[in-house]
Enzyme design. Structure first.
Site, short mmCIF file in Angstrom:
data_model
loop_
_atom_site.label_atom_id
_atom_site.label_comp_id
_atom_site.label_asym_id
_atom_site.label_seq_id
_atom_site.Cartn_x
_atom_site.Cartn_y
_atom_site.Cartn_z
CE LYS A 1 -2.03 3.05 1.83
NZ LYS A 1 -1.89 4.47 1.37
CD GLU B 1 12.04 0.29 10.97
OE1 GLU B 1 12.55 1.27 11.54
OE2 GLU B 1 12.41 -0.88 11.16
CB CYS C 1 12.46 8.09 9.75
SG CYS C 1 13.38 6.88 8.80
CD GLU D 1 9.59 12.24 12.31
OE1 GLU D 1 8.41 11.84 12.27
OE2 GLU D 1 10.55 11.53 11.95
P1 NAI Z 1 1.33 8.46 7.79
O1 NAI Z 1 2.17 7.74 8.76
O2 NAI Z 1 -0.10 8.64 8.15
O3 NAI Z 1 1.39 7.74 6.36
C1 NAI Z 1 2.28 6.69 6.03
C2 NAI Z 1 1.55 5.59 5.28
O4 NAI Z 1 0.54 5.05 6.12
C3 NAI Z 1 0.82 6.05 4.02
O5 NAI Z 1 0.87 5.01 3.07
C4 NAI Z 1 -0.60 6.24 4.49
O6 NAI Z 1 -1.55 6.12 3.47
C5 NAI Z 1 -0.73 5.10 5.48
N1 NAI Z 1 -1.76 5.28 6.50
C6 NAI Z 1 -2.24 6.45 6.99
N2 NAI Z 1 -3.18 6.21 7.93
C7 NAI Z 1 -3.29 4.87 8.04
C8 NAI Z 1 -4.09 4.00 8.84
N3 NAI Z 1 -4.95 4.49 9.72
N4 NAI Z 1 -3.93 2.67 8.70
C9 NAI Z 1 -3.04 2.18 7.82
N5 NAI Z 1 -2.28 2.94 7.03
C10 NAI Z 1 -2.39 4.27 7.13
O7 NAI Z 1 2.02 9.85 7.50
P2 NAI Z 1 1.41 11.14 6.77
O8 NAI Z 1 0.01 11.38 7.20
O9 NAI Z 1 1.67 11.04 5.33
O10 NAI Z 1 2.34 12.27 7.39
C11 NAI Z 1 2.08 12.78 8.67
C12 NAI Z 1 3.38 13.13 9.36
O11 NAI Z 1 4.07 11.95 9.70
C13 NAI Z 1 4.35 13.90 8.50
O12 NAI Z 1 4.10 15.26 8.57
C14 NAI Z 1 5.67 13.50 9.07
O13 NAI Z 1 5.99 14.38 10.12
C15 NAI Z 1 5.45 12.13 9.63
N6 NAI Z 1 6.02 11.06 8.77
C16 NAI Z 1 7.11 10.41 9.23
C17 NAI Z 1 7.69 9.42 8.47
C18 NAI Z 1 8.90 8.71 8.95
O14 NAI Z 1 9.48 7.93 8.22
N7 NAI Z 1 9.32 8.94 10.17
C19 NAI Z 1 7.19 9.07 7.13
C20 NAI Z 1 6.00 9.78 6.77
C21 NAI Z 1 5.47 10.76 7.58
#
Ligand code: NAI
Ligand code: MG
Length: 496
Positions: A192, A267, A301, A398
């Site tokens: 996904k 992660e 990250c 973060e």
């Molecule tokens: P997110 O963690 O919500 O999204 C990452 C993945 O998870 C995407 O594929 C998304 O569609 C999926 N996802 C979202 N909600 C879900 C759920 N309830 N169940 C299963 N899958 C789900 O991150 P998002 O909303 O894109 O970004 C939010 C904040 O998170 C960013 O502003 C950033 O600060 C942080 N972030 C940190 C990351 C890291 O590697 N540490 C990577 C991405 C975002």
């Protein structure tokens, strides 16, 4: 592939414009209803659309993965054959790297040279590393002490259907990693991608089919986190979830997984410390620290976002670091010479700006603020804040943007006290140190609470496990641990 970048971008645009379907059981499955726009964050223009997947699409993909998992074609495939398919996939990714990189640059904004390094080197290298494990996942033989005559041994069986949920910051690299680890272990998978940057994942799954993986071994469902991601994480046909993304979403997935004790690897975020001593090699440390926070616009990250700087070199280091930052050209990732691209979206840019504004309102000093190109694009200036307080939100949370918080330490501070300051975070993904003292390097390696400690450098080594302490996650990717995370140990005793 011997093409120049202009041609690579032309091909990438043409491909993006017509891709965006799910891939289920080896077939492209178009979405129903209104799709989700694919946005180029450097131009803010729509360049394509992906299917808005829902519970039905997730159900079909999980079913296809389950059918393949049970099929003799997959279940009885020799490990060497699985390894061979993965090696072929690595070759295809490498061959296609110029176009794959252009797809990534158009979709998530990463500068083309960095995208090319991930598509042409990092991605294939991760796949080849994991491919090698397909033949080396054997268990162990044990001599039992219970009465009787026994042959006792363990087997590392594939856990089953793996849900691979990928974020937008480095989608191709992360997907190469997760997909190859899951398939090497003998799992089948449903990928996904993030709705904000899905395209390179779609191309990767197409290439996996070109490499010869059987239909259903690797499936892909597009869609939002709520409609597709959450459905996938909650699906009873999923045996293991491997998630990379925010800590908040990771917590939600962990809660969901509790319903059926689904296996999880998480992660998550980080707020990684960087400690620079007065004996550090500044010629290496300055660019190391600079790229450690500014690469990929800080959307990493493992970004080194809290800098602890020794008083004796404070002025000199800050001067050199600001000069280094001033030399980093910010611009569209497709533009010649651009080293830092835009952020992924307007909300992400606004979130980063709010952190900076908040810190300044609380008394932080802006030591450096770079330029952003005029015109469209979700650009945020490279920013270095000092005179920050450890209680500020910008220091604790973060930011996921190009913002470095700098703190000072003094020569009379004990290493122990300094390590406590470095460890003063709920996260624990990475930690970095710069010193030429073996003594200090050893003390840092021992006392920094993080899944990865790097002294005098940065970057990813696939043979080493990667993951976090604390709220940075659960489990490890990469290394032997990363593949074993897709297995279930089975203990066998045969009496004779
Ligand atoms: P997110 O963690 O919500 O999204 C990452 C993945 O998870 C995407 O594929 C998304 O569609 C999926 N996802 C979202 N909600 C879900 C759920 N309830 N169940 C299963 N899958 C789900 O991150 P998002 O909303 O894109 O970004 C939010 C904040 O998170 C960013 O502003 C950033 O600060 C942080 N972030 C940190 C990351 C890291 O590697 N540490 C990577 C991405 C975002
Ligand atoms: Mg995009």
């Amino acid at each position: 592939m011997d093409i120049d970048s202009t041609e690579a971008f032309r091909r990438a645009r043409a491909w993006i414009a017509q891709a965006g379907d799910h891939i289920i059981g080896g077939e492209r499955v178009p979405g129903r209803g209104v799709g989700i726009p694919v946005i180029d964050p450097a131009s803010e223009e729509q360049i394509g659309a992906i299917a808005a997947g829902d519970a039905d699409d997730v159900g079909a993909a999980v079913q296809a993965a389950r059918d393949c998992f049970r099929s003799p074609a997959w279940r009885d495939m020799a490990p060497a054959a699985r390894e061979g398919l993965l090696l072929r996939l690595a070759d295809l990714v490498e061959r296609e790297a110029p176009v794959l990189a252009a797809i990534e640059t158009l979709d998530n904004g990463v500068p083309y040279p960095m995208a090319l390094a991930m598509a042409g080197k990092g991605g294939p290298s991760a796949i080849r590393y994991n491919a090698g494990w397909a033949r080396r996942l054997g268990g162990e033989e044990v001599t039992p002490s219970v009465p009787g005559r026994w042959h006792a041994y363990t087997v590392n069986e594939p856990v089953g259907v793996a849900a691979l949920i990928v974020p937008w910051n480095a989608p191709l690299a992360i997907a190469c990693n997760k997909v190859s680890a899951a398939l090497a272990a003998g799992c089948t998978a449903v990928l996904k991608p993030a709705e904000l940057a899905p395209m390179s994942c779609i191309r990767l799954v197409e290439l996996a089919h070109e490499a010869g993986f059987p239909a259903g071994a690797i499936n892909l469902v597009d869609g939002t986190g709520i409609a597709a991601g959450a459905e996938l994480a909650a699906h009873p046909g999923v045996d293991k979830i491997s998630f990379t993304g925010s800590t908040a979403t990771g917590q939600g997935i962990m809660r969901q997984a509790a319903q059926r004790i689904t296996r999880i690897s998480l992660e998550l975020g980080g707020k990684s410390p960087v400690v620079v001593f007065d004996d550090a090699n500044l010629a290496r440390a300055v660019p190391g620290v600079g790229m450690g926070i500014f690469a990929n616009s800080g959307q990493v990250c493992a970004a080194g976002s809290r800098l602890f700087l020794h008083d004796a070199i404070y002025g000199r280091f800050m001067e050199q670091l600001c000069a280094f930052a001033a030399g980093l050209k910010v611009g569209p990732g497709s533009q010649q010479g651009a080293m830092i691209g835009p952020l992924i979206s307007a909300p992400q840019r606004d979130k980063v700006s709010a952190y900076v504004a908040g810190a300044v309102a609380e008394g932080a000093r802006v030591a450096f603020r770079g330029d952003v190109p005029a015109g469209p694009g979700f650009f945020h200036p490279l920013t270095i804040l000092d005179q920050v307080d450890p209680a500020m939100r910008a220091v604790r949370e973060e930011i996921f943007g190009p913002v470095l918080c700098v703190m000072r330490f003094y020569g009379d501070e004990t290493l122990e006290a300094l390590m406590q300051r470095a460890n003063d975070t709920e996260y624990g993904l990475s930690a970095y140190g710069w010193t030429t003292s073996l003594e200090r390097a050893q003390v840092m390696a021992r006392h920094l609470r993080a899944g990865s400690v790097k002294i005098n450098g940065s970057g990813m080594e696939f043979a080493l496990p990667f993951g976090g302490f604390g709220q940075s996650g659960l489990g490890r990717e990469n290394g032997r641990a990363g593949v074993l995370a897709f297995t279930e140990p089975k203990a066998v005793m045969i009496g004779y």
